[in-house]
Design a protein around this motif. Structure first.
Motif, PDB file in Angstrom:
ATOM      1  N   GLN A  38      -3.993   3.846   8.898  1.00 48.09           N
ATOM      2  CA  GLN A  38      -2.696   3.519   9.341  1.00 48.09           C
ATOM      3  C   GLN A  38      -2.281   2.461  10.167  1.00 48.09           C
ATOM      4  N   ARG A  39      -3.537   1.907  10.419  1.00 49.61           N
ATOM      5  CA  ARG A  39      -3.322   0.484  11.362  1.00 49.61           C
ATOM      6  C   ARG A  39      -2.814  -0.471  10.408  1.00 49.61           C
ATOM      7  N   TYR A  40      -3.013  -0.627   8.998  1.00 49.13           N
ATOM      8  CA  TYR A  40      -2.648  -1.336   8.137  1.00 49.13           C
ATOM      9  C   TYR A  40      -1.344  -1.232   7.584  1.00 49.13           C
ATOM     10  N   PHE A  41      -0.856   0.268   7.494  1.00 45.67           N
ATOM     11  CA  PHE A  41       0.392   0.637   7.237  1.00 45.67           C
ATOM     12  C   PHE A  41       1.517   0.167   8.589  1.00 45.67           C
ATOM     13  N   ALA A  42       0.841   0.293   9.674  1.00 39.34           N
ATOM     14  CA  ALA A  42       1.604  -0.174  10.796  1.00 39.34           C
ATOM     15  C   ALA A  42       2.209  -1.758  10.804  1.00 39.34           C
ATOM     16  N   ALA A  43       1.143  -2.450  10.237  1.00 36.98           N
ATOM     17  CA  ALA A  43       1.338  -3.897  10.178  1.00 36.98           C
ATOM     18  C   ALA A  43       2.299  -4.388   9.149  1.00 36.98           C
TER      19      ALA A  43
END
Ligand SMILES: C[S@@+](CC[C@H](N)C(=O)[O-])C[C@H]1O[C@@H](n2cnc3c(N)ncnc32)[C@H](O)[C@@H]1O
Length: 320
Positions: A38-43
């Motif tokens: 999710q950290r990568y989706f959030a970026a």
């Protein structure tokens, strides 16, 4: 690039969204691993284009879709696999999941080495235990082609020092003993056949003797397999024995077909485990990948990933 039939069969018959996950985790990745993704989706920007390669039944693509919907973003999500996947059919009975899956474009029989996307078009490429199954140099070259400028590739890959890799080795050892080195399933088949015959023929001494002989053969075989196993093999051993013992205790009609089905499932499982062992990273493979990446026009990092305080895998991040 050839697709492996055992992966086709696995996804066709699996009711799990992700591999390496049964029970509640079969609904997809959760906890720290989900938070990692999710950290990568959030970026990403609101209308970003994502591709999950080697997606299987689509666990990471589903996580991305759910994130996008919850955050009211409009990600355009694509999910590819070399195997002949069909999650929409596999989960046709699950209306809630089906609704999410329908918002993802799936590409079966689509190896990472040859993708149907234009140059410089994808903002995020994800891979969870998949890139390392491909020819990694050809696949990375292809992924760099389709990645947009400033796009990111994140691949979580198998590492030899993880518990999963140790369990993989244990599984290979046990299944090879049951399937390859010893005629275990053949012996079990003979015993079940004679037990069925015994049920049909009232107190026939010749058939009774045959049952005893086959039983003794199987017991001897199991005991010799057991002698070669250690603590770490126990779960795999018990799994096979429990299934086969149940058929022997209740040698009903259909028991021989069930035995054959188990044997075929274990054969396919062994092939997947051999693939997994081959795919996992060790120091030599890592050095070779590093040398290759240094020649590419990209920034990259290779780090170990811990999930719930345990080594989980090797993460490759490439920034174009
Ligand atoms: C261990 S599974 C992981 C599936 C999924 N990412 C997950 O986490 O559940 C590995 C997947 O890689 C796929 N695969 C193997 N070789 C591939 C290749 N060359 N290109 C794309 N996918 C490949 C297999 O078909 C399989 O679905």
């Amino acid at each position: 690039m050839q697709t492996s039939q055992h992966w086709n069969d696995y996804w066709l018959h699996s009711s799990s969204l992700s591999s390496f996950a049964e029970g509640t985790a079969a609904a997809g990745y959760q906890g720290e691993l989900l938070a990692f993704w999710q950290r990568y989706f959030a970026a990403l920007a609101p209308a970003a284009i994502l591709v999950d390669i080697g997606t299987g039944n689509g666990a990471i693509a589903v996580a991305a879709r759910q994130f996008s919907n919850q955050q009211q973003l409009a990600f355009d999500i694509h999910a590819t696999d070399a195997a002949n996947i069909n999650p929409l059919v596999t989960f046709a009975h699950n209306a809630q999941l089906l609704d999410v899956l329908k918002q993802i474009k799936f590409y079966p029989c689509c190896p990472a080495e040859q993708l149907p996307f234009p140059d410089n078009s994808i903002n995020l490429i994800t891979s969870q235990f998949a890139l390392e199954y491909a020819n990694i140099e050809l696949a990375v070259t292809e992924l760099l082609r389709v990645l947009a400028p400033m796009g990111t590739l994140v691949a979580v890959m198998h590492h030899n020092d993880t518990q999963l890799a140790q369990d993989c080795l244990a599984g290979i050892k046990v299944l090879q003993l049951f399937l390859e080195q010893k005629p275990f399933f053949e012996c079990a088949r003979q015993l079940i056949s004679s037990l069925i015959q015994q049920q049909l023929s009232a107190a026939n001494p010749a058939i009774q003797r045959q049952c005893q002989q086959h039983n003794q053969q199987l017991l001897t075989l199991v005991s010799s397999i057991k002698q070669q196993l250690k603590e770490e093999h126990q779960l795999w051993f018990t799994d096979v024995m429990a299934k086969v013992a149940k058929l022997i205790m209740q040698p009903a009609e259909g028991a021989l077909q069930a035995l054959e089905k188990y044997e075929n499932q274990y054969k396919a499982n062994l092939l997947r485990l051999l693939d997994q062992r081959q795919a996992a990273f060790n120091a030599d493979k890592l050095a070779a990948l590093q040398a290759f990446l240094q020649q590419q026009a990209c920034h990259f990092s290779l780090e170990l990933l811990e999930i719930e305080n345990q080594l989980f895998g090797q993460v490759l991040i490439i920034q174009k």
